[in-house]
Write an enzyme that holds these catalytic residues in place. Structure first.
Site: not given
Ligand code: AGP
Length: 593
Positions: A474, A101-102, A2, A493, A588, A470, A27, A75, A477
């Site tokens: 991408k 936040n937490g 958050c 397989h 984020k 990766e 965030r 969030w 998400e």
């Molecule tokens: C990646 O596109 C995502 N936003 C997510 O997987 C991110 O890499 C992951 O949450 C780790 O975040 P950090 O690198 O801030 O630890």
């Protein structure tokens, strides 16, 4: 997870809070709210609702001037996404207003033990904090009521508290969730991260855990939870607006994809300052003295860690294991006698990784955090830290941080190697290869013609398989297409059963020694109706390959091969009119486990 912002000073708090929330919205963006002191009625007004910050901006258009206020963008962790569960929350008499936040893990026990007579209006753990402060304030001074509450909380918190009986102060507290204080002649800003301070603070201080703050418009005091004052240093805030605006790009993600060549060049400049070893020699000695390196990370950072394993093993001949942070935290492998830990994290606040560093510190092992935020919790709690110099990454989908992580890992591996090539030159070549590709790419057309199904595969071998993982994350998400990154040789397989007419299969080929093998795997899926697409390095190209990239050092191909896949994800989401910078369900920085 958050974003929280508070201001007290000589300006209209609403403007500063809304500007800060807009900057922090990446965030978390399920709901937003703020509270401002209403001088006419001598109470704190609360404005909050589900939805984006823009909705809050519209709903507070006519709010009266107030020089004090707090705000929040959420969030959801506890309680549905709705108006009642949005922050700010308040105590029963509405004397105390808070944003948080937490996650408070023992909120139910606290409710049962102390608040059985209190009336609750929300499902959140945060409201429990407000009610506890109010309960204790009946017998204690407000500051003691707050610290007494803080000592009862298990979990994580970054808190801002307002007291309607004293609208000249903002109280703040931090444990595990990030919180920074900004200062200027205009007042005091307290926020989840530095970006919310831009434009209103000249200096900043990142709060340590278990600290309690009393902020007035021209003064800020920091204490421990026993009210002993703590001397804190304020550093110059060097972030500027250009760091946090989109410039000529439609989305932060596209801006950050295009920043990647300059990020690599900035890393070279910062890590190879003439006549100075940027990497602390103790890091080199600690790794050389270890018998195994464990790389821990989440998401994209974990994918960078997989490439880091190849770099460290092939350049420095050090055995490396890579573990998903949330798994390692509770399912540790059999550790070697003398392990060294590398934590990779863009935000430096990922709770899954925080759980690891707490355990690593308890076992008294050494660790290195590689992060984009040198003032972050994980930078401070590891033994050592190295900076990514990627600049703020706003888009939830990480791009330039991945390229920065791989670049820094390459430099670290190089520093541990026999240095048989010029890493600066090779990284510069990679930056140029990315730049040339970005100038000539036609990925929109290619994406439109290939991504026509609900699923997709990226396949590759060796480093290309790791890039495929990766690439798949991408695409998933931000376009919500069910995508898998798969070892090309493994598809047959079992998973090849999923291939049917038109299934998009994107092959990544950068290694001439296994070019033929991957192409054979492509033929196997083509024979079953797959719609194949090839992203290749120049030295592997064949007739009909759709994307050809200039060659780079064999160990640095992920830096370049990942870029077309980032654009595939971008254009796929654009075609579907999804929110590219703030995809659904995501945040984020994931500061809860
Ligand atoms: C990646 O596109 C995502 N936003 C997510 O997987 C991110 O890499 C992951 O949450 C780790 O975040 P950090 O690198 O801030 O630890």
């Amino acid at each position: 997870m958050c974003g929280i912002v508070g201001f007290i000073g000589n300006k209209n708090a609403k403007d500063i809070i809304l500007n800060g929330l807009t900057r922090l919205e990446y965030r978390g963006y399920d709901s937003a709210g703020l509270s401002l002191f209403n001088n006419r009625y001598q109470i704190f007004d609360v404005y909050k609702d589900e939805g984006r910050v823009q909705k809050l901006i519209d709903s507070t258009k006519n709010a009266p001037f107030s020089n004090i206020g707090i705000g929040h963008t959420r969030w959801a962790t506890h309680g549905r996404v709705n108006q009642e569960n949005s922050h700010p929350h308040y105590s029963q008499t509405r004397r105390f207003i808070i944003v948080h936040n937490g996650v408070i893990e023992n909120y139910q026990q606290l409710k049962d033990q102390y608040l059985s007579k209190s009336k609750f209006y929300s499902e959140t753990d945060t409201e429990v904090i407000a009610q506890l402060i109010e309960t204790f304030s009946q017998t204690l001074h407000v500051e003691n009521a707050i610290t007494t509450t803080l000592k009862l909380l298990h979990g994580s918190y970054a808190l801002l508290v307002l007291d309607a009986n004293d609208p000249e102060k903002i109280y703040a507290a931090k444990y595990k969730s990030p919180l920074v204080i900004g200062k200027s002649s205009e007042g005091i800003t307290i926020a989840s991260d530095l970006m919310a301070l831009i434009g209103y603070s000249n200096t900043y201080h990142p709060l340590e855990d278990k600290t309690f703050v009393v902020a007035r418009k021209d003064d800020v005091r920091v204490f421990n939870l026993d009210h002993l004052p703590i001397d804190v240093e304020f550093k110059p805030l060097e972030l500027t607006d250009t760091d946090t605006t989109k410039g000529e790009f439609a989305h932060y993600m596209m801006k950050e994809i295009h920043e990647q060549p300059s990020v690599i060049r900035r890393i070279i400049t910062n890590y190879f300052v003439p006549n100075q070893t940027f990497i602390n020699p103790e890091i080199i000695q600690s790794i050389q003295g270890s018998d195994r390196v464990y790389i821990l990370a989440a998401g994209t950072s974990m994918h960078a860690g997989l490439v880091g394993k190849q770099l460290l093993e092939k350049l420095a001949f050090i055995p490396v294991e890579v573990h998903i942070a949330s798994e390692f935290a509770y399912q540790k492998p059999l550790l070697s006698k003398n392990p060294f830990f590398i934590l990779i994290t863009q935000s430096g606040e990922t709770a899954d990784l925080r759980a690891c560093v707490v355990s690593i510190n308890e076992m008294k092992y050494k660790s290195l955090t590689i992060t984009n935020v040198p003032t972050s919790t994980l930078a401070r709690e590891a033994t050592y830290s190295l900076e990514l110099f990627a600049g703020p990454e706003i888009a939830v989908a990480s791009t330039k941080a991945y390229v920065a992580q791989v670049s820094v890992l390459a430099i670290l591996a190089y520093e541990l190697s026999s240095k048989s090539f010029d890493i600066k030159k090779e990284l510069s070549i990679a930056a140029l290869s990315i730049e040339h590709f970005l100038e000539n790419q036609a990925m929109l057309y290619l994406t439109r013609n290939y991504l026509t199904k609900r699923n997709c595969f990226f396949i590759g071998r060796g480093l290309d398989y790791l890039v495929g993982l990766e690439a798949a994350l991408k695409l998933k998400e931000i376009s919500y297409i069910q995508t898998e990154g798969f070892a090309a040789g493994e598809l047959k397989h079992g998973t090849i059963a999923l291939i049917e007419d038109g299934t998009p299969v994107i092959a990544l080929i950068s290694d001439p020694t296994i070019n033929g093998n991957t192409r054979s795997n492509l033929k196997e899926v083509q024979a079953r109706g797959a719609n194949t697409f090839r992203i290749v390095m120049e030295s592997c190209k064949q007739e009909g390959d759709q994307v050809i990239l200039e060659d780079v050092h064999p160990l640095l191909t992920p830096l370049v091969m990942v870029v077309p896949t980032q654009l595939i994800a971008y254009y796929a989401a654009l075609e579907r009119s999804y929110d590219i910078d703030k995809p659904r369900n995501l945040a984020k920085s994931v500061t809860v486990e």
